[in-house]
Design a protein around this motif. Structure first.
Motif, mmCIF file in Angstrom:
data_model
loop_
_atom_site.group_PDB
_atom_site.id
_atom_site.type_symbol
_atom_site.label_atom_id
_atom_site.label_comp_id
_atom_site.label_asym_id
_atom_site.label_seq_id
_atom_site.Cartn_x
_atom_site.Cartn_y
_atom_site.Cartn_z
ATOM 1 N N LYS A 35 -1.361 -7.497 -4.054
ATOM 2 C CA LYS A 35 -2.421 -7.922 -2.981
ATOM 3 C C LYS A 35 -3.168 -8.242 -2.714
ATOM 4 C CE LYS A 35 -0.740 -2.417 -1.701
ATOM 5 N NZ LYS A 35 -1.200 -1.646 -1.238
ATOM 6 N N LEU A 36 -4.159 -8.472 -2.230
ATOM 7 C CA LEU A 36 -5.676 -9.191 -2.655
ATOM 8 C C LEU A 36 -5.966 -8.652 -2.127
ATOM 9 C CD1 LEU A 36 -4.989 -11.553 0.959
ATOM 10 C CD2 LEU A 36 -4.649 -12.600 -1.611
ATOM 11 N N LYS A 37 -7.461 -8.645 -3.381
ATOM 12 C CA LYS A 37 -8.495 -7.725 -3.866
ATOM 13 C C LYS A 37 -9.449 -8.126 -2.940
ATOM 14 C CE LYS A 37 -8.138 -8.869 -7.934
ATOM 15 N NZ LYS A 37 -7.221 -8.885 -9.611
ATOM 16 N N ILE A 38 -10.463 -7.325 -2.210
ATOM 17 C CA ILE A 38 -12.067 -7.019 -2.264
ATOM 18 C C ILE A 38 -12.235 -5.744 -2.721
ATOM 19 C CG2 ILE A 38 -13.307 -6.438 0.031
ATOM 20 C CD1 ILE A 38 -10.944 -7.709 1.943
ATOM 21 N N PHE A 39 -13.467 -6.927 -3.683
ATOM 22 C CA PHE A 39 -14.559 -6.183 -4.680
ATOM 23 C C PHE A 39 -15.629 -5.257 -3.412
ATOM 24 C CE2 PHE A 39 -13.644 -7.810 -8.791
ATOM 25 C CZ PHE A 39 -12.346 -7.150 -8.740
ATOM 26 N N ARG B 249 -17.521 3.669 0.227
ATOM 27 C CA ARG B 249 -16.102 4.734 0.891
ATOM 28 C C ARG B 249 -15.990 4.222 1.748
ATOM 29 N NH1 ARG B 249 -15.565 8.263 -3.605
ATOM 30 N NH2 ARG B 249 -17.480 8.239 -5.116
ATOM 31 N N ARG B 250 -16.341 4.004 2.506
ATOM 32 C CA ARG B 250 -15.347 3.901 4.544
ATOM 33 C C ARG B 250 -15.573 2.950 4.487
ATOM 34 N NH1 ARG B 250 -16.069 8.104 8.614
ATOM 35 N NH2 ARG B 250 -14.684 6.237 9.972
ATOM 36 N N MET B 251 -15.804 1.464 4.071
ATOM 37 C CA MET B 251 -15.699 -0.133 3.479
ATOM 38 C C MET B 251 -14.512 0.281 3.167
ATOM 39 S SD MET B 251 -18.254 -2.644 3.633
ATOM 40 C CE MET B 251 -18.915 -1.859 4.800
ATOM 41 N N LYS B 252 -13.889 0.219 1.609
ATOM 42 C CA LYS B 252 -12.878 0.789 0.836
ATOM 43 C C LYS B 252 -11.640 1.123 1.695
ATOM 44 C CE LYS B 252 -10.511 2.288 -2.938
ATOM 45 N NZ LYS B 252 -9.279 1.991 -2.673
ATOM 46 N N LYS B 253 -11.625 1.905 2.676
ATOM 47 C CA LYS B 253 -11.040 2.425 3.104
ATOM 48 C C LYS B 253 -10.209 1.982 4.537
ATOM 49 C CE LYS B 253 -9.584 6.556 6.888
ATOM 50 N NZ LYS B 253 -10.627 7.980 7.544
ATOM 51 N N GLY B 254 -11.277 0.968 5.067
ATOM 52 C CA GLY B 254 -10.585 0.113 6.333
ATOM 53 C C GLY B 254 -9.459 -1.073 5.365
ATOM 54 N N VAL B 255 -10.423 -1.529 4.327
ATOM 55 C CA VAL B 255 -9.795 -2.561 3.302
ATOM 56 C C VAL B 255 -7.693 -2.108 3.378
ATOM 57 C CG1 VAL B 255 -9.580 -3.852 1.673
ATOM 58 C CG2 VAL B 255 -12.024 -3.332 2.564
ATOM 59 N N ASP B 256 -8.321 -1.013 2.228
ATOM 60 C CA ASP B 256 -6.532 -0.826 2.802
ATOM 61 C C ASP B 256 -5.665 -0.672 3.197
ATOM 62 O OD1 ASP B 256 -7.461 -0.533 -0.229
ATOM 63 O OD2 ASP B 256 -8.042 1.407 -0.295
ATOM 64 N N GLY B 257 -6.490 0.403 4.728
ATOM 65 C CA GLY B 257 -5.274 -0.039 5.847
ATOM 66 C C GLY B 257 -5.147 -0.924 6.633
ATOM 67 N N VAL B 258 -4.956 -2.608 6.016
ATOM 68 C CA VAL B 258 -5.101 -3.388 5.746
ATOM 69 C C VAL B 258 -3.468 -3.671 5.491
ATOM 70 C CG1 VAL B 258 -4.975 -5.552 6.491
ATOM 71 C CG2 VAL B 258 -6.495 -4.630 7.193
ATOM 72 N N GLU B 259 -2.064 -4.237 5.577
ATOM 73 C CA GLU B 259 -1.312 -4.463 4.773
ATOM 74 C C GLU B 259 -1.332 -5.809 3.483
ATOM 75 O OE1 GLU B 259 3.405 -5.392 5.252
ATOM 76 O OE2 GLU B 259 2.113 -5.242 7.190
ATOM 77 N N GLY B 260 -1.244 -5.365 2.730
ATOM 78 C CA GLY B 260 -1.463 -6.191 1.823
ATOM 79 C C GLY B 260 -2.788 -6.485 0.982
ATOM 80 N N MET B 261 -3.464 -6.161 1.778
ATOM 81 C CA MET B 261 -5.292 -5.873 0.683
ATOM 82 C C MET B 261 -4.982 -4.849 -0.254
ATOM 83 S SD MET B 261 -5.968 -8.728 1.957
ATOM 84 C CE MET B 261 -7.613 -8.432 1.494
ATOM 85 N N GLU B 262 -5.965 -4.511 -0.961
ATOM 86 C CA GLU B 262 -6.666 -3.690 -1.744
ATOM 87 C C GLU B 262 -8.346 -3.632 -2.071
ATOM 88 O OE1 GLU B 262 -4.970 -0.708 -5.025
ATOM 89 O OE2 GLU B 262 -4.371 -2.619 -5.085
ATOM 90 N N GLY B 263 -8.528 -2.859 -2.400
ATOM 91 C CA GLY B 263 -10.383 -2.528 -2.222
ATOM 92 C C GLY B 263 -10.288 -2.279 -3.233
#
Length: 258
Positions: free
Chosen positions: A57-61, A76-90
């Motif tokens: 998965k692509l990583k967003i810090f 925390r909510r921003m991480k939730k948004g990132v994790d909701g996209v397939e292939g991405m992980e916050g």
């Protein structure tokens, strides 16, 4: 034998109409006739199965400084948004605190949650995208975040962050306290690293235009009004933060398409 696997017509013999049509069909076939004999039937003994490797998965810090928890709530909510996209992980990270504990106690700052690790400057190179969050101090980023950016000199020398997309989210005490200028003045940090600033613009849609309640955030990024510290992020402010996480994830994903 000919290319199609049949007999070669005699030079003294005129090919039949059927033979000519068959040769024409071979040229237009999706799979060359010569290869058809090599196509293995499903589940045949000659078929070899190659195990599929999991796609990384692509990583967003999501890197932030939060004294009273308002920026952390957005993170925390921003991480939730990132994790909701397939292939991405916050991933959530704090920047190091620069104030001594006795000063933080006098400022009534709550203790930091141990579940979120502190980040080191070198760690930034591992991210595919970055979201930086911080409170404002006189219209600019807080000193703790600035100190962290000041520690990225080696990354700058090696150009390790050049080309990486990044965005901002902020908190301010009042409506005129720097929701836009805090992000705007932070762009200089990205420019010197050659990073790509990714604002959210008005992609949140109608939520960006509502005037019926107090709401932080701007085209530069999500935001929250902290007031005297007792006000918690509203549902709209948290929704905007989640949207920014999804939006950044979509941008990073698009940039990484081969």
């Amino acid at each position: 034998m000919g290319k199609g696997g049949g007999c070669v017509p005699s030079k003294k013999r005129v090919p039949s109409t059927a033979a000519v049509e068959a040769q024409r069909g071979e040229k237009n076939a999706p799979i060359p006739v010569e290869d058809e004999s090599h196509v293995a039937e499903p589940n045949s003994a000659s078929e070899t199965t190659t195990p599929l490797r999991p796609v990384a998965k692509l990583k967003i810090f999501v890197v932030f400084y939060s004294m009273y928890g308002h920026v952390e709530g957005l993170a925390r909510r921003m991480k939730k948004g990132v994790d909701g996209v397939e292939g991405m992980e916050g991933f959530l990270y704090r920047v190091p605190e620069t104030l001594p504990s006795e000063v933080l106690e006098q400022m009534n700052a709550p203790p930091k949650e141990e579940g979120i690790p502190e980040i080191k400057a070198a760690d930034l190179a591992e991210a595919d995208g970055l979201l930086f969050g911080f409170p404002t101090r006189y219209g600019c980023m807080a000193a703790q975040m600035k100190a962290f950016f000041d520690s990225t000199g080696q990354l700058w020398r090696e150009q390790k962050l050049a080309g990486k997309p990044a965005g901002f989210f902020v908190s301010t005490g009042t409506q005129g306290g720097g929701q836009e200028t805090t992000a705007w003045t932070a762009i200089t940090q990205l420019a010197h690293h050659g990073m790509l600033f990714v604002p959210i613009g008005y992609t949140f849609g109608a939520g960006m235009f509502k005037m019926d309640s107090i709401r932080g955030g701007s085209p530069y990024g999500a935001g929250v009004f902290a007031g005297d510290g007792s006000r918690e992020p509203s549902d709209m402010e948290l929704a905007l933060a989640e949207h920014q996480g999804k939006y950044m994830a979509a941008v990073v994903k698009r940039l990484n398409v081969a």
